[in-house]
Scaffold this motif. Structure first.
Motif, PDB file in Angstrom:
ATOM      1  N   MET A   1    -120.165  19.811  40.299  1.00  0.00           N
ATOM      2  CA  MET A   1    -119.251  19.532  41.591  1.00  0.00           C
ATOM      3  C   MET A   1    -118.200  18.920  41.030  1.00  0.00           C
ATOM      4  O   MET A   1    -118.238  18.197  39.997  1.00  0.00           O
ATOM      5  CB  MET A   1    -120.512  18.387  42.212  1.00  0.00           C
ATOM      6  N   ASN A   2    -117.069  19.048  41.685  1.00  0.00           N
ATOM      7  CA  ASN A   2    -115.774  18.425  41.347  1.00  0.00           C
ATOM      8  C   ASN A   2    -115.380  17.591  42.564  1.00  0.00           C
ATOM      9  O   ASN A   2    -115.276  17.900  43.659  1.00  0.00           O
ATOM     10  CB  ASN A   2    -114.592  19.570  41.164  1.00  0.00           C
ATOM     11  N   VAL A   3    -115.331  16.198  42.364  1.00  0.00           N
ATOM     12  CA  VAL A   3    -114.930  15.289  43.381  1.00  0.00           C
ATOM     13  C   VAL A   3    -113.562  15.019  43.123  1.00  0.00           C
ATOM     14  O   VAL A   3    -113.430  14.632  41.938  1.00  0.00           O
ATOM     15  CB  VAL A   3    -115.922  13.965  43.343  1.00  0.00           C
ATOM     16  N   VAL A  23    -100.576  16.497  48.378  1.00  0.00           N
ATOM     17  CA  VAL A  23    -101.529  16.364  47.383  1.00  0.00           C
ATOM     18  C   VAL A  23    -102.539  17.462  47.220  1.00  0.00           C
ATOM     19  O   VAL A  23    -102.880  18.037  48.422  1.00  0.00           O
ATOM     20  CB  VAL A  23    -102.253  15.013  47.376  1.00  0.00           C
ATOM     21  N   ARG A  24    -103.155  17.792  46.229  1.00  0.00           N
ATOM     22  CA  ARG A  24    -104.165  18.909  46.141  1.00  0.00           C
ATOM     23  C   ARG A  24    -105.462  18.108  46.283  1.00  0.00           C
ATOM     24  O   ARG A  24    -105.585  17.131  45.300  1.00  0.00           O
ATOM     25  CB  ARG A  24    -103.898  19.748  44.751  1.00  0.00           C
ATOM     26  N   LEU A  25    -106.472  18.494  46.923  1.00  0.00           N
ATOM     27  CA  LEU A  25    -107.838  17.847  46.934  1.00  0.00           C
ATOM     28  C   LEU A  25    -108.822  18.786  46.066  1.00  0.00           C
ATOM     29  O   LEU A  25    -109.596  18.167  45.346  1.00  0.00           O
ATOM     30  CB  LEU A  25    -108.130  18.133  48.326  1.00  0.00           C
ATOM     31  N   GLU A  29    -104.505  21.927  39.950  1.00  0.00           N
ATOM     32  CA  GLU A  29    -104.462  20.899  39.006  1.00  0.00           C
ATOM     33  C   GLU A  29    -105.549  19.774  39.533  1.00  0.00           C
ATOM     34  O   GLU A  29    -105.848  18.919  38.659  1.00  0.00           O
ATOM     35  CB  GLU A  29    -103.031  20.286  38.899  1.00  0.00           C
ATOM     36  N   ALA A  30    -106.178  19.988  40.582  1.00  0.00           N
ATOM     37  CA  ALA A  30    -107.070  19.048  41.062  1.00  0.00           C
ATOM     38  C   ALA A  30    -108.667  19.680  40.784  1.00  0.00           C
ATOM     39  O   ALA A  30    -109.469  18.840  40.771  1.00  0.00           O
ATOM     40  CB  ALA A  30    -107.173  18.991  42.844  1.00  0.00           C
ATOM     41  N   GLY A  31    -108.703  20.545  40.031  1.00  0.00           N
ATOM     42  CA  GLY A  31    -109.889  20.976  39.467  1.00  0.00           C
ATOM     43  C   GLY A  31    -110.261  22.219  39.743  1.00  0.00           C
ATOM     44  O   GLY A  31    -109.561  23.169  40.419  1.00  0.00           O
ATOM     45  N   PRO A  32    -111.239  22.874  39.304  1.00  0.00           N
ATOM     46  CA  PRO A  32    -111.887  24.326  39.196  1.00  0.00           C
ATOM     47  C   PRO A  32    -112.126  24.878  40.628  1.00  0.00           C
ATOM     48  O   PRO A  32    -112.600  24.075  41.437  1.00  0.00           O
ATOM     49  CB  PRO A  32    -113.048  24.195  38.472  1.00  0.00           C
ATOM     50  N   TRP A  37    -107.692  26.909  47.452  1.00  0.00           N
ATOM     51  CA  TRP A  37    -107.413  25.557  47.055  1.00  0.00           C
ATOM     52  C   TRP A  37    -107.267  24.813  48.293  1.00  0.00           C
ATOM     53  O   TRP A  37    -107.078  25.674  49.509  1.00  0.00           O
ATOM     54  CB  TRP A  37    -106.358  25.410  46.224  1.00  0.00           C
ATOM     55  N   LEU A  38    -107.502  23.576  48.474  1.00  0.00           N
ATOM     56  CA  LEU A  38    -107.209  22.689  49.689  1.00  0.00           C
ATOM     57  C   LEU A  38    -106.117  21.710  49.212  1.00  0.00           C
ATOM     58  O   LEU A  38    -106.086  21.019  47.974  1.00  0.00           O
ATOM     59  CB  LEU A  38    -108.387  21.855  49.787  1.00  0.00           C
ATOM     60  N   GLY A  39    -105.301  21.291  49.993  1.00  0.00           N
ATOM     61  CA  GLY A  39    -104.335  20.213  50.083  1.00  0.00           C
ATOM     62  C   GLY A  39    -104.062  19.565  51.485  1.00  0.00           C
ATOM     63  O   GLY A  39    -104.513  20.041  52.317  1.00  0.00           O
ATOM     64  N   VAL A  40    -103.521  18.199  51.086  1.00  0.00           N
ATOM     65  CA  VAL A  40    -103.204  17.385  52.262  1.00  0.00           C
ATOM     66  C   VAL A  40    -101.757  17.146  52.290  1.00  0.00           C
ATOM     67  O   VAL A  40    -101.190  16.605  51.104  1.00  0.00           O
ATOM     68  CB  VAL A  40    -103.891  16.245  52.537  1.00  0.00           C
ATOM     69  N   SER A  41    -100.854  17.248  53.398  1.00  0.00           N
ATOM     70  CA  SER A  41     -99.549  16.986  53.342  1.00  0.00           C
ATOM     71  C   SER A  41     -99.282  15.746  54.476  1.00  0.00           C
ATOM     72  O   SER A  41     -99.844  16.054  55.540  1.00  0.00           O
ATOM     73  CB  SER A  41     -98.584  18.115  53.784  1.00  0.00           C
TER      74      SER A  41
END
Length: 116
Positions: A1-3, A23-25, A29-32, A37-41
């Motif tokens: 799990m990557n938190v 930002v990347r969730l 660069e936020a993990g594997p 990929w997920l991000g929030v703006s």
């Protein structure tokens, strides 16, 4: 799990994004991640992106406030928990025309479908 804790999410700086904090969730660069990929703006009042396209589809979910999504077909205002999907190659612009910051979740594939 990557938190990834929201306060620790790595910031990234996409071109043609104005008055926005991205930002990347998960992924990059936020993990594997294997497929997306997920991000929030956070988009400040008056914040926006330029009208542009990417080769992969995009999914947006408004988490707070109101975000106007403009495409060549027109414009729609998305409010809290509204979502939209943009096809690969679709030109789009985002605008926060409101008086308070808006937050939008972005989900995108890591690679173009033919590369998967």
């Amino acid at each position: 799990m990557n938190v990834t804790r929201f306060g620790d999410a790595p910031q990234y700086f996409p071109s043609e994004h104005f008055l926005m904090r991205c930002v990347r969730l998960q992924g990059h660069e936020a993990g594997p991640a294997q497929s997306l990929w997920l991000g929030v703006s956070t988009i400040e009042p008056g914040g926006h992106t330029s009208m542009s396209a990417s080769p992969v589809e995009k999914h947006y979910v408004v988490l707070d406030g109101e975000v106007c999504v403009q495409t060549v077909e027109g414009e729609v205002a998305l409010r809290r928990f509204d979502s939209c999907r943009l096809a690969p190659g679709a030109r789009r612009a985002l605008h926060n025309r409101g008086a308070r910051p808006a937050m939008i979740l972005l989900a995108m594939p890591l690679a173009r479908p033919e590369a998967l």
